[in-house]
Each structure stands twice: as C-alpha cells, then as structure tokens.
Scaffold this motif. Structure first.
Motif, short mmCIF file in Angstrom:
data_model
loop_
_atom_site.label_atom_id
_atom_site.label_comp_id
_atom_site.label_asym_id
_atom_site.label_seq_id
_atom_site.Cartn_x
_atom_site.Cartn_y
_atom_site.Cartn_z
N THR A 11 104.00 -16.42 -0.91
CA THR A 11 105.24 -15.88 -1.11
C THR A 11 105.94 -15.60 0.12
O THR A 11 107.09 -15.93 0.42
CB THR A 11 105.33 -14.49 -2.16
OG1 THR A 11 104.75 -15.09 -3.48
CG2 THR A 11 106.30 -14.05 -2.28
N LEU A 12 105.12 -14.86 1.17
CA LEU A 12 105.57 -14.32 2.37
C LEU A 12 106.14 -15.68 3.27
O LEU A 12 107.05 -15.92 3.83
CB LEU A 12 104.87 -13.65 3.22
CG LEU A 12 104.43 -12.17 2.67
CD1 LEU A 12 103.50 -11.65 3.37
CD2 LEU A 12 105.78 -11.47 2.62
N GLU A 13 105.19 -16.67 3.07
CA GLU A 13 105.73 -18.06 3.90
C GLU A 13 106.79 -18.72 3.30
O GLU A 13 107.79 -19.23 3.88
CB GLU A 13 104.41 -18.82 3.73
CG GLU A 13 103.11 -18.53 4.68
CD GLU A 13 101.92 -19.63 4.38
OE1 GLU A 13 101.99 -20.40 3.45
OE2 GLU A 13 101.10 -19.34 5.16
N ALA A 14 107.14 -18.66 1.85
CA ALA A 14 108.26 -19.31 1.32
C ALA A 14 109.41 -18.46 1.58
O ALA A 14 110.72 -19.28 1.73
CB ALA A 14 107.89 -19.16 -0.10
N ASP A 15 109.41 -17.13 1.69
CA ASP A 15 110.44 -16.35 2.18
C ASP A 15 110.91 -16.35 3.57
O ASP A 15 111.70 -15.61 4.04
CB ASP A 15 110.29 -14.93 1.73
CG ASP A 15 110.28 -14.82 0.23
OD1 ASP A 15 110.72 -15.68 -0.51
OD2 ASP A 15 109.75 -13.72 -0.35
N ALA A 21 108.89 -15.24 5.91
CA ALA A 21 108.37 -14.14 6.55
C ALA A 21 107.32 -14.14 7.36
O ALA A 21 106.53 -13.41 8.02
CB ALA A 21 108.12 -12.99 5.71
#
Length: 126
Positions: free
Chosen positions: A114-118, A120
């Motif tokens: 999720t962080l990579e997709a956002d 971040a």
C-alpha cells in the motif's frame, strides 16, 4: 484418591486454586491475537469461574507479579492485555503461533504494498 486424602493438597488448596486460575488467565490471553487482547471482564470471569471481585483480584495479582502487562478499565468493564509472560509451548500452541506469525507477515506485506502504491516508498527508504 480424593483431595481430602492428600493433606498437602488440603493445606495448600487456596494457593493451588490461585495458581490454576492464573494459568487459565495466561492461557486465555495467549490464545488471542496480540491486536485483539481487550477482553470483557465477564469473559475472564466465565473462563476462570470467578465472580467480579475475584476477576479484579486475579488481574491485579497477575499484573503485580509481572505475568501480564496491561490495563483494567472498570468503567467499560474490560481488560487490555498487552504482553503475556513467555512460557513453554505445546506443539499445538507452536503451530498456532506459526499461523499468527504468518498472518502478521501478510499484514506487513500488505502495508508495504500500500505504501509503495501510494508513492510513500521514499519515506520509508525502500
């Protein structure tokens, strides 16, 4: 043989009952996932076969002995257990712990994704 035939058991009945009750509390807390260890005091009472005042005494005893860490919320009638003392595990408990570790790893991986997709990723150094 009955317990009455064992003078040592009779003489130490209260201490033995207390130890058994503490062990049932530890077993109850250990079986729960770390993120779901907020229990109604009524659940603790049911599992340990104690009344409300007995549950409070049990929890205070376990907390004071360092067997568990957490907080008692008398207003909401719950106890949050944040840590349970390590102990020797059965094979079934080890299997359960392995499953819980797998679940935790899946959650960590999902959070990373999720962080990579956002975008971040640069914040966490990936």
């Amino acid at each position: 043989q009955s317990a009455l035939a064992q003078p040592a058991l009779v003489a130490h009945e209260r201490a033995l009952r207390e130890k058994v009750t503490i062990m049932s509390l530890l077993a109850l807390a250990f079986r729960l996932p770390p993120d779901a260890r907020t229990l109604p005091l009524a659940t603790v009472a049911e599992r340990t076969r104690l009344d409300a005042s007995g549950v409070e005494f049990l929890l205070m005893k376990a907390l004071s002995l360092g067997l568990v860490r957490g907080t008692i919320d008398q207003v909401s009638g719950t106890v949050e257990i944040t840590w349970v003392t390590p102990r020797v595990l059965t094979t079934a408990e080890m299997a359960s712990l392995g499953e819980r570790l797998g679940t935790w790893l899946d959650k960590v991986d999902a959070t990373r994704t999720t962080l990579e997709a956002d975008g971040a990723a640069e914040l966490i150094g990936v």
